[in-house]
Write a protein that holds these residues in place. Structure first.
Motif, short mmCIF file in Angstrom:
data_model
loop_
_atom_site.label_atom_id
_atom_site.label_comp_id
_atom_site.label_asym_id
_atom_site.label_seq_id
_atom_site.Cartn_x
_atom_site.Cartn_y
_atom_site.Cartn_z
N THR A 111 0.83 -1.22 0.00
CA THR A 111 0.00 0.00 0.00
C THR A 111 0.86 1.26 0.00
OG1 THR A 111 -0.17 -0.23 2.41
CG2 THR A 111 -2.03 -1.01 1.10
N GLU A 112 2.02 1.20 0.67
CA GLU A 112 2.89 2.37 0.73
C GLU A 112 3.64 2.56 -0.59
OE1 GLU A 112 5.20 2.59 4.31
OE2 GLU A 112 3.53 1.91 5.56
N GLY A 113 4.01 1.44 -1.21
CA GLY A 113 4.62 1.54 -2.53
C GLY A 113 3.63 2.07 -3.55
N MET A 114 2.37 1.62 -3.43
CA MET A 114 1.32 2.09 -4.35
C MET A 114 1.06 3.58 -4.16
SD MET A 114 -0.68 1.28 -6.81
CE MET A 114 -0.85 -0.50 -6.83
N ALA A 115 1.16 4.06 -2.94
CA ALA A 115 0.94 5.49 -2.66
C ALA A 115 1.95 6.35 -3.41
CB ALA A 115 1.04 5.74 -1.16
N CYS A 116 3.17 5.82 -3.61
CA CYS A 116 4.22 6.58 -4.29
C CYS A 116 4.09 6.50 -5.81
CB CYS A 116 5.60 6.06 -3.87
SG CYS A 116 5.97 6.32 -2.14
N ILE A 117 3.17 5.68 -6.30
CA ILE A 117 3.00 5.50 -7.74
C ILE A 117 1.66 6.02 -8.22
CG2 ILE A 117 2.67 3.72 -9.51
CD1 ILE A 117 4.81 2.07 -8.10
N PHE A 118 0.61 5.80 -7.42
CA PHE A 118 -0.75 6.05 -7.87
C PHE A 118 -1.02 7.53 -8.16
CE2 PHE A 118 -5.44 5.99 -7.48
CZ PHE A 118 -5.71 4.94 -8.34
N ALA A 119 -0.83 8.39 -7.16
CA ALA A 119 -1.09 9.82 -7.35
C ALA A 119 -0.16 10.44 -8.41
CB ALA A 119 -0.97 10.57 -6.03
N PRO A 120 1.17 10.14 -8.37
CA PRO A 120 2.05 10.67 -9.42
C PRO A 120 1.62 10.24 -10.82
CG PRO A 120 3.36 9.92 -7.57
CD PRO A 120 1.95 9.49 -7.30
N GLN A 121 1.08 9.01 -10.93
CA GLN A 121 0.60 8.56 -12.24
C GLN A 121 -0.61 9.36 -12.67
OE1 GLN A 121 2.06 5.80 -14.25
NE2 GLN A 121 0.95 7.17 -15.60
N GLY A 122 -1.47 9.69 -11.70
CA GLY A 122 -2.63 10.53 -12.02
C GLY A 122 -2.20 11.91 -12.50
N ILE A 123 -1.19 12.49 -11.82
CA ILE A 123 -0.65 13.79 -12.24
C ILE A 123 -0.06 13.68 -13.63
CG2 ILE A 123 1.14 15.52 -11.75
CD1 ILE A 123 0.78 14.77 -8.76
N GLU A 124 0.63 12.57 -13.89
CA GLU A 124 1.25 12.36 -15.21
C GLU A 124 0.18 12.29 -16.30
OE1 GLU A 124 4.05 9.00 -17.38
OE2 GLU A 124 4.34 9.42 -15.25
N PHE A 125 -0.93 11.63 -16.03
CA PHE A 125 -2.02 11.56 -17.00
C PHE A 125 -2.55 12.96 -17.32
CE2 PHE A 125 -3.41 6.95 -15.88
CZ PHE A 125 -2.44 6.46 -16.73
N ILE A 126 -2.73 13.77 -16.27
CA ILE A 126 -3.26 15.13 -16.46
C ILE A 126 -2.29 15.97 -17.30
CG2 ILE A 126 -3.85 17.28 -15.26
CD1 ILE A 126 -4.86 15.50 -12.93
N LEU A 127 -1.00 15.87 -17.01
CA LEU A 127 0.00 16.62 -17.77
C LEU A 127 0.11 16.10 -19.20
CD1 LEU A 127 2.77 16.98 -15.04
CD2 LEU A 127 1.21 18.74 -15.86
N LYS A 128 -0.06 14.80 -19.36
CA LYS A 128 -0.03 14.23 -20.72
C LYS A 128 -1.19 14.78 -21.54
CE LYS A 128 1.56 10.04 -21.07
NZ LYS A 128 2.72 10.15 -22.00
N VAL A 129 -2.34 14.93 -20.90
CA VAL A 129 -3.50 15.51 -21.58
C VAL A 129 -3.21 16.96 -21.96
CG1 VAL A 129 -5.88 16.30 -21.26
CG2 VAL A 129 -5.22 14.00 -20.55
N ALA A 130 -2.56 17.71 -21.06
CA ALA A 130 -2.21 19.10 -21.37
C ALA A 130 -1.31 19.16 -22.60
CB ALA A 130 -1.51 19.74 -20.16
N GLY A 131 -0.33 18.26 -22.67
CA GLY A 131 0.55 18.20 -23.84
C GLY A 131 -0.20 17.82 -25.09
N ALA A 132 -1.14 16.87 -24.95
CA ALA A 132 -1.93 16.43 -26.10
C ALA A 132 -2.80 17.56 -26.64
CB ALA A 132 -2.79 15.23 -25.71
N VAL A 133 -3.40 18.32 -25.72
CA VAL A 133 -4.24 19.46 -26.12
C VAL A 133 -3.40 20.51 -26.84
CG1 VAL A 133 -5.61 21.40 -25.26
CG2 VAL A 133 -5.96 19.11 -24.33
N ALA A 134 -2.19 20.76 -26.34
CA ALA A 134 -1.29 21.71 -27.00
C ALA A 134 -0.96 21.23 -28.40
CB ALA A 134 -0.01 21.86 -26.17
N ALA A 135 -0.76 19.91 -28.56
CA ALA A 135 -0.46 19.36 -29.88
C ALA A 135 -1.65 19.49 -30.82
CB ALA A 135 -0.06 17.88 -29.74
N ILE A 136 -2.85 19.24 -30.30
CA ILE A 136 -4.06 19.36 -31.12
C ILE A 136 -4.24 20.80 -31.60
CG2 ILE A 136 -6.58 19.23 -31.09
CD1 ILE A 136 -6.27 16.88 -29.10
N ILE A 137 -4.03 21.75 -30.69
CA ILE A 137 -4.16 23.17 -31.06
C ILE A 137 -3.14 23.54 -32.14
CG2 ILE A 137 -3.85 25.54 -30.23
CD1 ILE A 137 -4.95 24.56 -27.52
N TYR A 138 -1.91 23.07 -31.95
CA TYR A 138 -0.85 23.36 -32.92
C TYR A 138 -1.20 22.77 -34.29
CZ TYR A 138 3.67 23.35 -35.30
OH TYR A 138 4.67 23.53 -36.21
#
Length: 318
Positions: A111-138
């Motif tokens: 559970t502690e190892g998952m805590a160090c992966i789960f939220a950061p992965q969620g943040i990574e997904f959100i940032l990946k979407v931001a990059g994807a949106v920037a690419a779509i606009i471009y």
């Protein structure tokens, strides 16, 4: 049942690849691959290795944040073990087995190892979407692309954004609400009984958001460099900035749980997006092959760790 699902997903991925190859000239693809500049390919592999090092560094930092001192080497090998499993599992979900590897190697509670992966992965997904949106606009402003592509890419981005937000809510929101949500999700429902421990540790890393963002940005740069060098290796003249935008847009497809690591989906996405830049389907397919190969060449580092942990698990059960 799980094996049947995986088998079906493998069949789907292979079928998509077969469909794509049936539409292309295989000789053209082989000719492109034969002329691959090995020096650029090696530079691409090194760039991807640096990406893995940054992700392992992030994991090591967060583990220390919640009280687990581990050698960076052990964290790196555990991370690589998760990566190689992710390379062959639907939606790259196999990476979430990294906490199990951490437990086997260093005794870190799952559970502690998952805590160090789960939220950061969620943040990574959100940032990946931001990059994807920037690419779509471009792409929308500077290239003549189909409206359907923008719609489908937008839908995919919204779905991943929702997933990322839900992952953060699970990690940092009210426990009662979280348990009701988690219990409905396969694989993650087993963590509901240890939810308090998971959330306590997740909250401890909440104030490390700046570090997570900085390390993610650094990793994104190396990921773009990997693609830039692979493009150079087969004569694709696209700037680093374009690859920087395209990487999150296309790699979103690797997280679609339809086939192992988006097999076939990512290849089709690369061919389609590259066509907007006047790049032939054969060249696009060759590039996608090199992406897969370079990833596996580096992630294979984790295979020994996976085998070791698997053997240890079997001996404990025995």
């Amino acid at each position: 049942m799980k094996k049947l699902h995986l088998f079906i997903q493998i069949i789907i991925g292979v079928s998509i690849i077969a469909f794509i190859l049936n539409k292309l000239n295989l000789n053209e693809i082989f000719e492109v691959l034969k002329k691959t500049d090995l020096s650029y390919f090696i530079m691409a592999c090194l760039s991807y290795l640096f990406l893995d090092l940054i992700l392992a560094l992030r994991l090591s930092y967060l583990l220390k944040k919640i009280g687990h001192e581990m050698k960076l080497k052990d964290v790196f090998l555990s991370h690589m073990g998760g990566m190689i499993i992710g390379d062959i599992t639907p939606g790259r979900s196999g990476y979430f087995l990294t906490p199990l590897i951490l437990r086997k190697k260093s005794g870190v509670p799952i559970t502690e190892g998952m805590a160090c992966i789960f939220a950061p992965q969620g943040i990574e997904f959100i940032l990946k979407v931001a990059g994807a949106v920037a690419a779509i606009i471009y792409l929308s402003f500077y290239l003549n692309i189909e409206k359907n592509f923008i719609i489908y890419a937008g839908i995919g981005s919204v779905i991943l954004l929702v997933v990322g937000i839900l992952m953060l809510l699970v990690s940092w929101n009210n426990e009662k609400m979280t348990s009701k949500f988690l219990v409905r999700i396969p694989f993650l429902n087993k963590f509901t009984e240890n939810l308090s421990s998971f959330k306590d540790r997740s909250i401890l890393i909440k104030d490390s958001l700046n570090i997570i963002l900085i390390l993610y940005t650094m990793g994104w740069i190396f990921a773009a460099l990997q693609w830039y060098f692979l493009g150079k290796a087969i004569g694709i003249e696209i700037s680093f900035f374009i690859f920087f935008l395209l990487h999150p847009l296309i790699t979103i497809l690797m997280f679609v749980p339809l086939s192992p690591a988006g097999l076939g989906l990512m290849e089709g996405g690369i061919i389609l997006v590259f066509s907007f830049f006047g790049i032939s389907p054969a060249l696009g397919m060759a590039f996608s092959v090199l992406v897969r190969v370079s990833i596996l060449v580096v992630d294979i580092i984790g295979l020994k760790t996976v085998i070791s942990v698997s053997g240890r698990t079997q001996s404990e059960e025995w």
